[in-house]
Design a protein around this motif. Structure first.
Motif, PDB file in Angstrom:
ATOM      1  N   MET A  68       0.825  -1.186   0.000  1.00 24.34           N
ATOM      2  CA  MET A  68       0.000   0.000   0.000  1.00 24.34           C
ATOM      3  C   MET A  68       0.872   1.254   0.000  1.00 24.34           C
ATOM      4  SD  MET A  68      -3.596   0.203   2.049  1.00 24.34           S
ATOM      5  CE  MET A  68      -2.945   0.217   3.635  1.00 24.34           C
ATOM      6  N   LEU A  69       1.990   1.166   0.678  1.00 25.33           N
ATOM      7  CA  LEU A  69       2.892   2.315   0.741  1.00 25.33           C
ATOM      8  C   LEU A  69       3.412   2.661  -0.655  1.00 25.33           C
ATOM      9  CD1 LEU A  69       4.228   4.253   2.732  1.00 25.33           C
ATOM     10  CD2 LEU A  69       6.111   2.640   2.918  1.00 25.33           C
ATOM     11  N   ARG A  70       3.708   1.635  -1.443  1.00 21.49           N
ATOM     12  CA  ARG A  70       4.193   1.856  -2.800  1.00 21.49           C
ATOM     13  C   ARG A  70       3.118   2.531  -3.650  1.00 21.49           C
ATOM     14  NH1 ARG A  70       6.075  -3.396  -5.286  1.00 21.49           N
ATOM     15  NH2 ARG A  70       7.733  -3.116  -3.770  1.00 21.49           N
ATOM     16  N   ALA A  71       1.864   2.123  -3.475  1.00 19.04           N
ATOM     17  CA  ALA A  71       0.762   2.722  -4.231  1.00 19.04           C
ATOM     18  C   ALA A  71       0.573   4.184  -3.845  1.00 19.04           C
ATOM     19  CB  ALA A  71      -0.521   1.934  -3.996  1.00 19.04           C
ATOM     20  N   GLU A  72       0.749   4.508  -2.566  1.00 20.63           N
ATOM     21  CA  GLU A  72       0.645   5.902  -2.125  1.00 20.63           C
ATOM     22  C   GLU A  72       1.749   6.765  -2.719  1.00 20.63           C
ATOM     23  OE1 GLU A  72       0.601   5.835   2.110  1.00 20.63           O
ATOM     24  OE2 GLU A  72      -1.443   5.060   2.211  1.00 20.63           O
ATOM     25  N   ARG A  73       2.957   6.222  -2.743  1.00 18.30           N
ATOM     26  CA  ARG A  73       4.076   6.973  -3.341  1.00 18.30           C
ATOM     27  C   ARG A  73       3.847   7.198  -4.826  1.00 18.30           C
ATOM     28  NH1 ARG A  73       8.716   3.468  -0.597  1.00 18.30           N
ATOM     29  NH2 ARG A  73       8.617   4.347   1.477  1.00 18.30           N
TER      30      ARG A  73
END
Length: 122
Positions: free
Chosen positions: A1-6
């Motif tokens: 999810m962190l990658r998608a936010e970035r």
């Protein structure tokens, strides 16, 4: 999810730099929309997996009614509280319990309680 936010942050920054009305801005809008959709799907997937795991491992589910609107006023925690989406998580766990109750005898006896906020339990 962190990658998608970035990825979403990067795409939004790129969109903000495009000239209004240009074809490249329209392309960037589509990329931002895809990034939003990926992030939303990642959140829903996580909630489904978590609710399934909660239902499988526990015999009683107790959800407290929280004043999330007041909690969202905290600037340092608001993003994480919003990402958690507690209301939809409780709904998903209830549907997971109901869905699995027909397949597994043990799950038919799971107790689901809603606790009011500011209630003292001793």
């Amino acid at each position: 999810m962190l990658r998608a936010e970035r990825n979403l942050r990067k795409k939004q920054k790129s969109l903000s730099r495009k000239v209004k009305g240009s074809r490249n801005r329209e392309k960037a809008k589509l990329l931002v929309a895809k990034a939003y959709e990926k992030l939303t799907n990642a959140r829903h997937d996580f909630q489904h997996k978590l609710s399934k795991r909660i239902v499988d491992k526990n015999q009683a589910l107790i959800f407290e009614k929280l004043k999330s609107s007041n909690m969202m006023k905290n600037g340092k925690l608001a993003k994480h509280i919003g990402d958690a989406a507690w209301f939809s998580l409780s709904g998903m766990s209830n549907s997971a319990r109901d869905r699995n109750a027909g397949m597994n005898i043990r799950l038919a006896g799971i107790i689901d309680l809603k606790a009011e906020g500011f209630t003292v339990s001793a």
